[in-house]
Scaffold this motif. Structure first.
Motif, PDB file in Angstrom:
ATOM      1  N   ARG A   1       9.268  68.465  45.879  1.00  0.00           N
ATOM      2  CA  ARG A   1       9.528  67.351  44.948  1.00  0.00           C
ATOM      3  C   ARG A   1       8.377  66.361  45.071  1.00  0.00           C
ATOM      4  NH1 ARG A   1      14.406  66.159  42.931  1.00  0.00           N
ATOM      5  NH2 ARG A   1      12.996  65.126  41.489  1.00  0.00           N
ATOM      6  N   SER A   2       8.185  65.531  44.063  1.00  0.00           N
ATOM      7  CA  SER A   2       7.157  64.497  44.156  1.00  0.00           C
ATOM      8  C   SER A   2       7.654  63.375  45.051  1.00  0.00           C
ATOM      9  CB  SER A   2       6.836  63.934  42.769  1.00  0.00           C
ATOM     10  OG  SER A   2       6.226  64.932  41.980  1.00  0.00           O
ATOM     11  N   ILE A   3       6.853  63.031  46.043  1.00  0.00           N
ATOM     12  CA  ILE A   3       7.194  61.959  46.991  1.00  0.00           C
ATOM     13  C   ILE A   3       6.266  60.778  46.717  1.00  0.00           C
ATOM     14  CG2 ILE A   3       7.283  61.338  49.459  1.00  0.00           C
ATOM     15  CD1 ILE A   3       9.416  63.457  48.595  1.00  0.00           C
ATOM     16  N   ARG A   4       6.865  59.593  46.540  1.00  0.00           N
ATOM     17  CA  ARG A   4       6.054  58.430  46.161  1.00  0.00           C
ATOM     18  C   ARG A   4       6.250  57.228  47.090  1.00  0.00           C
ATOM     19  NH1 ARG A   4       7.978  60.728  41.266  1.00  0.00           N
ATOM     20  NH2 ARG A   4       6.281  61.536  39.956  1.00  0.00           N
ATOM     21  N   ARG A   5       6.960  57.450  48.189  1.00  0.00           N
ATOM     22  CA  ARG A   5       7.072  56.392  49.217  1.00  0.00           C
ATOM     23  C   ARG A   5       6.732  57.033  50.554  1.00  0.00           C
ATOM     24  NH1 ARG A   5      11.035  52.446  48.032  1.00  0.00           N
ATOM     25  NH2 ARG A   5      10.961  51.765  50.185  1.00  0.00           N
ATOM     26  N   PHE A   6       5.709  56.478  51.227  1.00  0.00           N
ATOM     27  CA  PHE A   6       5.215  57.126  52.434  1.00  0.00           C
ATOM     28  C   PHE A   6       5.334  56.219  53.647  1.00  0.00           C
ATOM     29  CE2 PHE A   6       2.873  59.014  48.876  1.00  0.00           C
ATOM     30  CZ  PHE A   6       3.132  60.363  49.094  1.00  0.00           C
ATOM     31  N   LYS A   7       5.570  56.864  54.797  1.00  0.00           N
ATOM     32  CA  LYS A   7       5.521  56.123  56.071  1.00  0.00           C
ATOM     33  C   LYS A   7       4.077  55.726  56.336  1.00  0.00           C
ATOM     34  CE  LYS A   7       9.304  58.397  58.468  1.00  0.00           C
ATOM     35  NZ  LYS A   7       9.662  59.440  59.415  1.00  0.00           N
ATOM     36  N   ASN A   8       3.916  54.637  57.050  1.00  0.00           N
ATOM     37  CA  ASN A   8       2.577  54.184  57.401  1.00  0.00           C
ATOM     38  C   ASN A   8       2.113  54.931  58.656  1.00  0.00           C
ATOM     39  OD1 ASN A   8       0.236  52.761  57.467  1.00  0.00           O
ATOM     40  ND2 ASN A   8       1.149  50.919  58.378  1.00  0.00           N
TER      41      ASN A   8
ATOM     42  N   SER B   1       6.300  72.759  53.045  1.00  0.00           N
ATOM     43  CA  SER B   1       6.762  73.631  54.140  1.00  0.00           C
ATOM     44  C   SER B   1       6.572  72.949  55.492  1.00  0.00           C
ATOM     45  CB  SER B   1       6.039  74.976  54.104  1.00  0.00           C
ATOM     46  OG  SER B   1       4.735  74.825  54.616  1.00  0.00           O
ATOM     47  N   LEU B   2       5.673  71.944  55.549  1.00  0.00           N
ATOM     48  CA  LEU B   2       5.458  71.198  56.802  1.00  0.00           C
ATOM     49  C   LEU B   2       6.249  69.882  56.803  1.00  0.00           C
ATOM     50  CD1 LEU B   2       1.557  71.681  57.010  1.00  0.00           C
ATOM     51  CD2 LEU B   2       3.294  72.849  58.397  1.00  0.00           C
ATOM     52  N   SER B   3       7.161  69.730  55.836  1.00  0.00           N
ATOM     53  CA  SER B   3       7.946  68.493  55.655  1.00  0.00           C
ATOM     54  C   SER B   3       7.057  67.283  55.416  1.00  0.00           C
ATOM     55  CB  SER B   3       8.856  68.233  56.864  1.00  0.00           C
ATOM     56  OG  SER B   3       9.700  69.325  57.084  1.00  0.00           O
ATOM     57  N   ILE B   4       5.947  67.520  54.721  1.00  0.00           N
ATOM     58  CA  ILE B   4       5.041  66.426  54.341  1.00  0.00           C
ATOM     59  C   ILE B   4       5.195  66.200  52.843  1.00  0.00           C
ATOM     60  CG2 ILE B   4       2.582  65.845  54.068  1.00  0.00           C
ATOM     61  CD1 ILE B   4       2.133  67.376  56.709  1.00  0.00           C
ATOM     62  N   GLY B   5       5.326  64.931  52.473  1.00  0.00           N
ATOM     63  CA  GLY B   5       5.504  64.589  51.066  1.00  0.00           C
ATOM     64  C   GLY B   5       4.182  64.640  50.328  1.00  0.00           C
ATOM     65  N   SER B   6       4.261  65.015  49.040  1.00  0.00           N
ATOM     66  CA  SER B   6       3.045  65.070  48.232  1.00  0.00           C
ATOM     67  C   SER B   6       3.359  64.651  46.807  1.00  0.00           C
ATOM     68  CB  SER B   6       2.477  66.500  48.238  1.00  0.00           C
ATOM     69  OG  SER B   6       3.419  67.396  47.673  1.00  0.00           O
ATOM     70  N   CYS B   7       2.342  64.157  46.134  1.00  0.00           N
ATOM     71  CA  CYS B   7       2.506  63.846  44.711  1.00  0.00           C
ATOM     72  C   CYS B   7       1.174  64.072  43.993  1.00  0.00           C
ATOM     73  CB  CYS B   7       2.966  62.395  44.516  1.00  0.00           C
ATOM     74  SG  CYS B   7       3.391  62.016  42.795  1.00  0.00           S
ATOM     75  N   TYR B   8       1.245  64.754  42.875  1.00  0.00           N
ATOM     76  CA  TYR B   8       0.082  65.014  42.008  1.00  0.00           C
ATOM     77  C   TYR B   8      -0.339  63.674  41.407  1.00  0.00           C
ATOM     78  CZ  TYR B   8      -2.382  68.009  38.503  1.00  0.00           C
ATOM     79  OH  TYR B   8      -3.293  68.672  37.719  1.00  0.00           O
TER      80      TYR B   8
END
Ligand SMILES: Cc1cc2nc3c(=O)[nH]c(=O)nc-3n(C[C@H](O)[C@H](O)[C@H](O)COP(=O)(O)O)c2cc1C
Length: 195
Positions: free
Chosen positions: A13-20, A132-139
């Motif tokens: 899914r697109s993730i748009r809020r990230f931990k610092n 797959s690494l539980s890392i959020g991403s967004c195009y």
């Protein structure tokens, strides 16, 4: 059918809020490798991945794109989302890559007729490995709109882009600050079977 690749495609899914918090070098390496292993038309392998993690550089890139959006002329064909972007850019409040800890900008040769497709398949490969690494991403698409802007071009040439390369896409990456979103119900995209 239960298989990890299928599950992974469904989980992206697109993730748009990230931990610092920065992703690890090992995770970054796997994600970039996935981009580099993507197929390319005629196997030309002309993608150029520019990985930006330095805070100062991310700030400068944000400002360069904000300035480019703020300078879009009033009579330019527009739509509500673009108008909001221009307004926010003028207020230096256009966080178009969501303050992601890692930004990967992907360029390709401007003469390559498969450039956009080559970049897009690499972005999807990277998004799937990130998932797959539980890392959020967004195009992130804003660089593409501005990829003939002289200031943007000059800025990225300083960051290693060749004069014959153009940015066609980018990826925001980081650990999600929110619970992972639910899988989607597929409502769009037409399929026509002849079986
Ligand atoms: C070509 C393309 C361009 C996109 N550009 C942006 C963008 O600039 N900013 C953004 O927040 N999301 C962008 N997205 C993400 C889409 O908004 C997102 O994939 C869509 O809303 C479906 O949500 P999902 O990714 O969670 O399945 C882009 C996606 C694609 C495929």
């Amino acid at each position: 059918m239960n298989n990890p690749v299928i599950e992974n495609v469904k989980d992206r899914r697109s993730i748009r809020r990230f931990k610092n918090e920065q992703i690890s070098q090992e995770e970054l390496h796997e994600i970039v490798t996935a981009g580099r292993l993507a197929p390319s038309g005629r196997n030309v392998q002309q993608n150029h991945f520019v990985v930006i993690q330095k805070d100062e550089l991310k700030k400068r890139i944000r400002r360069v794109i904000e300035d480019a959006y703020a300078a879009i002329p009033k009579d330019h064909p527009s739509y509500p989302k673009l108008e909001r972007a221009i307004l926010r850019a003028k207020e230096h409040d256009y966080d178009f890559f969501f303050s992601a800890p890692t930004l990967i900008v992907v360029a390709n040769n401007k003469e390559n007729d498969n450039a956009m497709a080559d970049v897009a398949v690499a972005l999807e490969n990277m998004m799937l490995v990130a998932t797959s690494l539980s890392i959020g991403s967004c195009y992130i698409n804003q660089f593409k709109r501005m990829n003939e802007n002289p200031e943007v071009l000059a800025h990225f040439e300083n960051l290693g882009l060749n004069p014959d390369e153009r940015i066609l896409g980018a990826l925001a990456l980081g650990y999600s600050a929110l619970p992972w979103p639910e899988r989607k119900d597929i409502t769009g995209n037409k399929v026509t079977y002849h079986r």
